[in-house]
Design an enzyme around this catalytic site. Structure first.
Site, PDB file in Angstrom:
ATOM      1  N   LYS A  18       0.838  -1.189   0.000  1.00  0.00           N
ATOM      2  CA  LYS A  18       0.000   0.000   0.000  1.00  0.00           C
ATOM      3  C   LYS A  18       0.877   1.244   0.000  1.00  0.00           C
ATOM      4  O   LYS A  18       1.965   1.258   0.589  1.00  0.00           O
ATOM      5  CB  LYS A  18      -0.914   0.021   1.234  1.00  0.00           C
ATOM      6  CG  LYS A  18      -1.782   1.265   1.357  1.00  0.00           C
ATOM      7  CD  LYS A  18      -2.600   1.270   2.642  1.00  0.00           C
ATOM      8  CE  LYS A  18      -3.373   2.583   2.780  1.00  0.00           C
ATOM      9  NZ  LYS A  18      -4.171   2.628   4.022  1.00  0.00           N
TER      10      LYS A  18
ATOM     11  N   GLU B 242      -9.447  10.844  12.525  1.00  0.00           N
ATOM     12  CA  GLU B 242      -8.558   9.723  12.862  1.00  0.00           C
ATOM     13  C   GLU B 242      -7.726  10.031  14.099  1.00  0.00           C
ATOM     14  O   GLU B 242      -6.933  10.986  14.105  1.00  0.00           O
ATOM     15  CB  GLU B 242      -7.643   9.397  11.678  1.00  0.00           C
ATOM     16  CG  GLU B 242      -6.841   8.117  11.883  1.00  0.00           C
ATOM     17  CD  GLU B 242      -6.517   7.406  10.580  1.00  0.00           C
ATOM     18  OE1 GLU B 242      -5.944   6.309  10.644  1.00  0.00           O
ATOM     19  OE2 GLU B 242      -6.831   7.937   9.497  1.00  0.00           O
TER      20      GLU B 242
END
Length: 466
Positions: free
Chosen positions: A217, A262
């Site tokens: 990723k 987050e």
């Protein structure tokens, strides 16, 4: 004058504070951390620490622990966020020229669990009493910026509220205007380090690297610059974000403003918690679809193998790094869908009971040193992703996607990832950032559209409709 660090915390009992912590956001230089009308607001500055490089977290940790070690603390409230407090913002990259910082304010207002308090911090040898603290607060509020006009006639307030949906984005203006948006007061919007076409080429190059097996990723960010002739007012932006994105943590530190969904790490006593996000769907994509929007989000987001794979990488990244500091840990077996005004995210909450490491419970900043950067904002493996980011982005992220938050002398603190925000670079210009997780199967056009969805909270708070 004395070099002794002294603080006094007193309850704000019997005072009406309609609007909660956000009603204190009346100055453009305010230090801010708020969610659901609770949190901390700081005014003034009595000390500052700055650092760059790979040891910035540990250097800041040492500086803070040394500062509070012999502090004279009078605290009748004794909640997380009382006593000595510093607000902080750290650069994303160890190679960044941007200075990471801790700032110790003169005055802190706190709101938590239907309680409000006031802390005065000083190195001065003068009297430190409830009267001096209240007088200092009045002085800062009465000397508010032009943004204070939005709250004239109201009384600041402690009214932590319940639930509602939320928002993510950060900061030299160059390039051409990229799209015809309805702009506030002659504002213009420009590309940043890369044009849209060049950024999509970077995404395609990232996908090609992933397909070689070099990494799983990669997170690629891009920036845009808004120029607003009428001026950029941080207090206005912060109040807008706090009202629109109540499930996010709205932050303001030294020109860095935003509302992140987050949580990198929250520490209270020996308990640490984090909220991991990876996997995003623009809520506008549900327009015209049959059935409730949440059903669409569940089907398209939670049912996507690509999105779930990206999310699983992010969870594994955080739990692997947190494990050496924990004697017990739990996370959601299945991610839940976090509903925000602009997007849906796949989200998971992680909770850990901290263990002693070399005879001490790790501090917030020690944990951040181990956790940052997570796969959610960098990629995996970290070193490979970091090198590829520097090669493809052509951008110093500065504080974007770096830790932002606060800590106290007891080791409590809350540190989000600086997403859905911007850096105010001058009285009229502000640089916005957004990033996307890239995995095998990512499409450049879709990732570009996702960045515009993530820019939306800041654009709207600046009066720019997207």
């Amino acid at each position: 004058m004395t070099s002794t660090f002294r603080t006094l915390t007193v309850p704000l009992d019997g005072k009406a504070f309609p609007g909660g912590l956000p009603s204190f956001l009346v100055r453009d230089d305010v230090l801010c951390w708020t969610r659901r009308e609770a949190g901390l607001a700081g005014f003034g500055e009595i000390a500052r620490f700055t650092a760059t490089g790979p040891d910035r977290f540990l250097e800041a940790d040492i500086w803070w622990r040394h500062l509070v070690l012999e502090a004279e603390v009078a605290d009748s409230v004794e909640l997380p966020g009382t006593g000595p407090v510093a607000f902080g913002s750290f650069a994303f990259s160890k190679t960044s020229a941007h200075e990471s910082r801790l700032i110790v304010p003169e005055i802190v207002v706190g709101v938590r669990d239907n309680q409000a308090w006031l802390t005065q911090l000083t190195f001065d040898g003068g009297p430190l009493t409830e009267e001096t603290a209240l007088a200092a607060l009045d002085r800062w509020l009465d000397g508010g910026s032009d943004a204070a006009s939005a709250t004239e006639g109201t009384t600041p307030a402690a009214d932590p509220a319940g639930d509602a949906p939320v928002g993510d984005v950060p900061g030299q203006a160059r390039g051409a205007v990229v799209r015809p948006l309805p702009l506030a007061a002659g504002a213009t919007l420009h590309t940043g380090s890369l044009s849209e076409e060049a950024w999509m080429e970077a995404v395609a190059a990232g996908v090609a690297e992933i397909r070689t097996g070099a990494l799983e990723k990669l997170v690629l960010a891009r920036d845009v610059v808004a120029t607003i002739p009428s001026g950029v007012h941080a207090a206005d932006v912060l109040r807008e974000l706090a009202a629109r994105y109540r499930e996010c943590w709205t932050y303001g530190v030294d020109g860095l403003v935003g509302a992140t969904p987050e949580m990198l790490i929250q520490v209270e006593g020996r308990t640490a918690q984090a909220r991991v996000l990876a996997g995003t769907l623009d809520r506008r994509d549900a327009h015209g679809e049959d059935g409730p929007p949440m059903d669409y989000a569940t089907r398209v987001l939670a049912g996507s193998e690509k999105q779930r794979h990206e999310h699983e990488i992010a969870i594994q990244s955080l739990t692997k790094q947190l494990a050496p500091f924990s004697e017990a840990m739990n996370a959601h077996d299945e991610p839940f869908i976090l509903e925000l005004p602009n997007v849906w995210h796949l989200a998971s909450d992680v909770k850990a009971e901290l263990t002693e490491v070399e005879g001490h419970v790790p501090t917030c900043l020690a944990l951040i040193n181990a956790l940052h950067p997570t796969a959610a904002v960098c990629g995996t493996p970290t070193l490979v992703a970091g090198e590829l980011i520097r090669k493809l982005e052509h951008l110093d992220r500065g504080p974007y996607a770096g830790p932002v938050g606060w800590l106290d002398a007891a080791g409590n603190g809350e540190w989000g990832i600086a997403l859905r925000g911007a850096v105010i670079e001058s009285p009229e210009t502000v640089r916005l950032y957004a990033g996307c997780g890239i995995v095998d199967g990512s499409q450049p056009e879709a990732e570009l559209a996702e960045t515009w969805a993530k820019f939306r909270p800041m654009l709207e708070s600046l009066g720019i409709n997207s």
